[in-house]
Design a protein around this motif. Structure first.
Motif, PDB file in Angstrom:
ATOM      1  N   LEU A   1      10.380  -1.862  -4.514  1.00 36.00           N
ATOM      2  CA  LEU A   1       9.887  -0.483  -4.431  1.00 36.00           C
ATOM      3  C   LEU A   1       8.573  -0.307  -5.183  1.00 36.00           C
ATOM      4  CD1 LEU A   1      13.276   1.416  -4.930  1.00 36.00           C
ATOM      5  CD2 LEU A   1      11.936   1.255  -2.821  1.00 36.00           C
ATOM      6  N   SER A   2       8.397  -1.048  -6.265  1.00 33.62           N
ATOM      7  CA  SER A   2       7.176  -0.909  -7.059  1.00 33.62           C
ATOM      8  C   SER A   2       5.943  -1.383  -6.296  1.00 33.62           C
ATOM      9  CB  SER A   2       7.296  -1.686  -8.369  1.00 33.62           C
ATOM     10  OG  SER A   2       7.179  -3.090  -8.156  1.00 33.62           O
ATOM     11  N   VAL A   3       6.127  -2.284  -5.329  1.00 37.16           N
ATOM     12  CA  VAL A   3       4.994  -2.802  -4.567  1.00 37.16           C
ATOM     13  C   VAL A   3       4.377  -1.700  -3.706  1.00 37.16           C
ATOM     14  CG1 VAL A   3       4.273  -4.491  -2.828  1.00 37.16           C
ATOM     15  CG2 VAL A   3       5.924  -5.140  -4.587  1.00 37.16           C
ATOM     16  N   ALA A   4       5.202  -0.796  -3.198  1.00 39.36           N
ATOM     17  CA  ALA A   4       4.695   0.281  -2.340  1.00 39.36           C
ATOM     18  C   ALA A   4       3.720   1.172  -3.093  1.00 39.36           C
ATOM     19  CB  ALA A   4       5.856   1.102  -1.788  1.00 39.36           C
ATOM     20  N   SER A   5       4.024   1.494  -4.344  1.00 37.70           N
ATOM     21  CA  SER A   5       3.127   2.365  -5.108  1.00 37.70           C
ATOM     22  C   SER A   5       1.810   1.659  -5.398  1.00 37.70           C
ATOM     23  CB  SER A   5       3.795   2.797  -6.419  1.00 37.70           C
ATOM     24  OG  SER A   5       4.101   1.676  -7.223  1.00 37.70           O
ATOM     25  N   THR A   6       1.846   0.356  -5.626  1.00 37.32           N
ATOM     26  CA  THR A   6       0.610  -0.401  -5.843  1.00 37.32           C
ATOM     27  C   THR A   6      -0.237  -0.402  -4.585  1.00 37.32           C
ATOM     28  OG1 THR A   6       1.645  -1.846  -7.481  1.00 37.32           O
ATOM     29  CG2 THR A   6      -0.351  -2.663  -6.415  1.00 37.32           C
ATOM     30  N   GLU A   7       0.400  -0.589  -3.441  1.00 38.97           N
ATOM     31  CA  GLU A   7      -0.343  -0.626  -2.179  1.00 38.97           C
ATOM     32  C   GLU A   7      -1.058   0.698  -1.929  1.00 38.97           C
ATOM     33  OE1 GLU A   7      -1.472  -0.550   1.830  1.00 38.97           O
ATOM     34  OE2 GLU A   7       0.363   0.512   1.335  1.00 38.97           O
TER      35      GLU A   7
ATOM     36  N   GLU B   1      -5.145   1.206  -1.553  1.00 41.40           N
ATOM     37  CA  GLU B   1      -5.770   1.932  -0.445  1.00 41.40           C
ATOM     38  C   GLU B   1      -6.721   3.005  -0.968  1.00 41.40           C
ATOM     39  OE1 GLU B   1      -2.914   3.564   2.202  1.00 41.40           O
ATOM     40  OE2 GLU B   1      -2.467   1.652   3.177  1.00 41.40           O
ATOM     41  N   ALA B   2      -6.304   3.712  -2.015  1.00 40.35           N
ATOM     42  CA  ALA B   2      -7.160   4.754  -2.589  1.00 40.35           C
ATOM     43  C   ALA B   2      -8.421   4.145  -3.186  1.00 40.35           C
ATOM     44  CB  ALA B   2      -6.385   5.533  -3.654  1.00 40.35           C
ATOM     45  N   LEU B   3      -8.279   3.020  -3.864  1.00 42.05           N
ATOM     46  CA  LEU B   3      -9.442   2.338  -4.429  1.00 42.05           C
ATOM     47  C   LEU B   3     -10.395   1.882  -3.333  1.00 42.05           C
ATOM     48  CD1 LEU B   3      -8.027   0.114  -7.324  1.00 42.05           C
ATOM     49  CD2 LEU B   3      -9.843   1.825  -7.522  1.00 42.05           C
ATOM     50  N   GLN B   4      -9.825   1.389  -2.237  1.00 48.13           N
ATOM     51  CA  GLN B   4     -10.687   0.919  -1.156  1.00 48.13           C
ATOM     52  C   GLN B   4     -11.482   2.067  -0.543  1.00 48.13           C
ATOM     53  OE1 GLN B   4      -9.589   0.416   2.677  1.00 48.13           O
ATOM     54  NE2 GLN B   4     -11.175  -1.059   3.180  1.00 48.13           N
ATOM     55  N   ARG B   5     -10.829   3.212  -0.344  1.00 50.56           N
ATOM     56  CA  ARG B   5     -11.541   4.372   0.210  1.00 50.56           C
ATOM     57  C   ARG B   5     -12.663   4.810  -0.730  1.00 50.56           C
ATOM     58  NH1 ARG B   5      -6.209   5.913   1.578  1.00 50.56           N
ATOM     59  NH2 ARG B   5      -6.097   7.266  -0.266  1.00 50.56           N
TER      60      ARG B   5
ATOM     61  N   LEU C   1      -9.141  -7.133   0.530  1.00 43.97           N
ATOM     62  CA  LEU C   1      -8.203  -6.819  -0.536  1.00 43.97           C
ATOM     63  C   LEU C   1      -7.199  -5.754  -0.113  1.00 43.97           C
ATOM     64  CD1 LEU C   1     -10.783  -6.930  -3.440  1.00 43.97           C
ATOM     65  CD2 LEU C   1      -8.800  -8.442  -3.186  1.00 43.97           C
ATOM     66  N   GLU C   2      -7.655  -4.788   0.654  1.00 41.78           N
ATOM     67  CA  GLU C   2      -6.732  -3.772   1.148  1.00 41.78           C
ATOM     68  C   GLU C   2      -5.680  -4.414   2.038  1.00 41.78           C
ATOM     69  OE1 GLU C   2      -4.886  -0.953   3.779  1.00 41.78           O
ATOM     70  OE2 GLU C   2      -6.361  -2.444   4.433  1.00 41.78           O
ATOM     71  N   ARG C   3      -6.109  -5.367   2.857  1.00 43.93           N
ATOM     72  CA  ARG C   3      -5.155  -6.057   3.733  1.00 43.93           C
ATOM     73  C   ARG C   3      -4.165  -6.885   2.902  1.00 43.93           C
ATOM     74  NH1 ARG C   3      -2.224  -5.162   7.781  1.00 43.93           N
ATOM     75  NH2 ARG C   3      -1.420  -7.071   8.715  1.00 43.93           N
ATOM     76  N   CYS C   4      -4.611  -7.448   1.804  1.00 45.84           N
ATOM     77  CA  CYS C   4      -3.706  -8.193   0.930  1.00 45.84           C
ATOM     78  C   CYS C   4      -2.629  -7.275   0.348  1.00 45.84           C
ATOM     79  CB  CYS C   4      -4.484  -8.858  -0.196  1.00 45.84           C
ATOM     80  SG  CYS C   4      -5.411 -10.320   0.338  1.00 45.84           S
ATOM     81  N   GLY C   5      -3.009  -6.058   0.018  1.00 47.18           N
ATOM     82  CA  GLY C   5      -2.019  -5.095  -0.458  1.00 47.18           C
ATOM     83  C   GLY C   5      -0.961  -4.818   0.592  1.00 47.18           C
ATOM     84  N   VAL C   6      -1.396  -4.712   1.835  1.00 44.64           N
ATOM     85  CA  VAL C   6      -0.461  -4.490   2.943  1.00 44.64           C
ATOM     86  C   VAL C   6       0.467  -5.696   3.105  1.00 44.64           C
ATOM     87  CG1 VAL C   6      -0.289  -4.184   5.451  1.00 44.64           C
ATOM     88  CG2 VAL C   6      -2.010  -2.902   4.153  1.00 44.64           C
ATOM     89  N   LEU C   7      -0.073  -6.909   2.986  1.00 48.35           N
ATOM     90  CA  LEU C   7       0.736  -8.117   3.144  1.00 48.35           C
ATOM     91  C   LEU C   7       1.788  -8.230   2.036  1.00 48.35           C
ATOM     92  CD1 LEU C   7      -2.135 -10.526   4.189  1.00 48.35           C
ATOM     93  CD2 LEU C   7      -0.190  -9.878   5.624  1.00 48.35           C
ATOM     94  N   ALA C   8       1.415  -7.879   0.808  1.00 49.34           N
ATOM     95  CA  ALA C   8       2.395  -7.866  -0.279  1.00 49.34           C
ATOM     96  C   ALA C   8       3.499  -6.861   0.022  1.00 49.34           C
ATOM     97  CB  ALA C   8       1.711  -7.534  -1.605  1.00 49.34           C
ATOM     98  N   GLN C   9       3.111  -5.721   0.571  1.00 52.27           N
ATOM     99  CA  GLN C   9       4.094  -4.713   0.946  1.00 52.27           C
ATOM    100  C   GLN C   9       5.019  -5.226   2.048  1.00 52.27           C
ATOM    101  OE1 GLN C   9       5.171  -2.070  -0.226  1.00 52.27           O
ATOM    102  NE2 GLN C   9       6.198  -1.003   1.450  1.00 52.27           N
TER     103      GLN C   9
END
Length: 224
Positions: A43-49, A53-57, A90-98
């Protein structure tokens, strides 16, 4: 004015490093969730992702503003343009971790990975995290040799990915179709995560030298 401009460029690099550290940590927690059936880690991974996303925007808005206001040229232009592309990696990496964490959540409280593949999956997760840490370091140091080394380090991830398929095709596989699908997907997520880390390193090579990383790597051996 120029000092403020260069500080803005430095802050863009710092944001990329922060994103790299975040997605690397997220993949580490996703791997733990997967192997330990740990729902809280998943569950903690979702909040990081969401934060990634916010950082990427925010980074996209800042780089576009730099392009509009400063009209950078030469190395500065390469830096701005490659930063946009790296933030997408990097945003895509966040999605892959999720995605990895989602497999863990979907199978909880059972384990998604059978015992005979735990070692392989653990190594893939650790390697993915290590490659992203190296990408973050290369972003800071802009070390071309270290960036090129990542391409070679990624060969191990490709080898591990092939090992999964060999295992799945073995006639002794007895874990069923559902587990086979989970393991296949997870292996692909790790491989793509590593590819994005290497892509960041390749972009650093271009940023520093103005040339593609392929120009510095030896040609693959010819097949007989």
């Amino acid at each position: 004015m120029r000092e403020a401009y260069h500080k803005e460029l430095e802050s863009i690099t710092q944001a990329l490093v922060e994103m790299a550290n975040m997605v690397g940590s997220a993949m580490g927690r996703a791997t733990g969730a997967l192997l330990d059936a740990d729902l809280q880690q998943a569950l903690s991974v979702a909040s990081t992702e969401e934060r990634v996303e916010a950082l990427q925007r925010d980074l996209e808005e800042r780089t576009i503003a730099v392009l509009a206001r400063q009209q950078p040229v030469a190395t500065d232009l390469r830096m701005v343009v490659t930063s946009l592309r790296m933030s997408a990696d990097l945003e895509r990496c966040g999605v892959l971790a999720q995605h990895v964490a989602t497999v863990a959540r979907r199978r909880h409280p059972q384990h998604a990975v059978p015992d005979d593949l735990r070692r392989t999956i653990l190594e893939m997760g650790q390697l993915a995290q290590r490659l992203m840490a190296q990408a973050a370091e290369v972003l800071i140091t802009q070390d071309v040799e270290a960036a090129l080394q990542m391409e070679r380090d990624d060969d191990r991830m490709d080898e591990l990915h092939r090992m999964i398929f060999h295992h799945l095709m073995d006639e002794r596989w007895h874990h069923g179709v559902e587990t086979a699908v989970d393991v296949t997907l997870v292996g692909r997520y790790y491989e793509r995560f590593a590819d994005h880390a290497v892509s960041i390193a390749r972009r650093v090579v271009y940023l520093v030298t103005g040339e593609r990383a392929d120009d510095y790597l030896p040609d693959p051996p010819l097949l007989p």
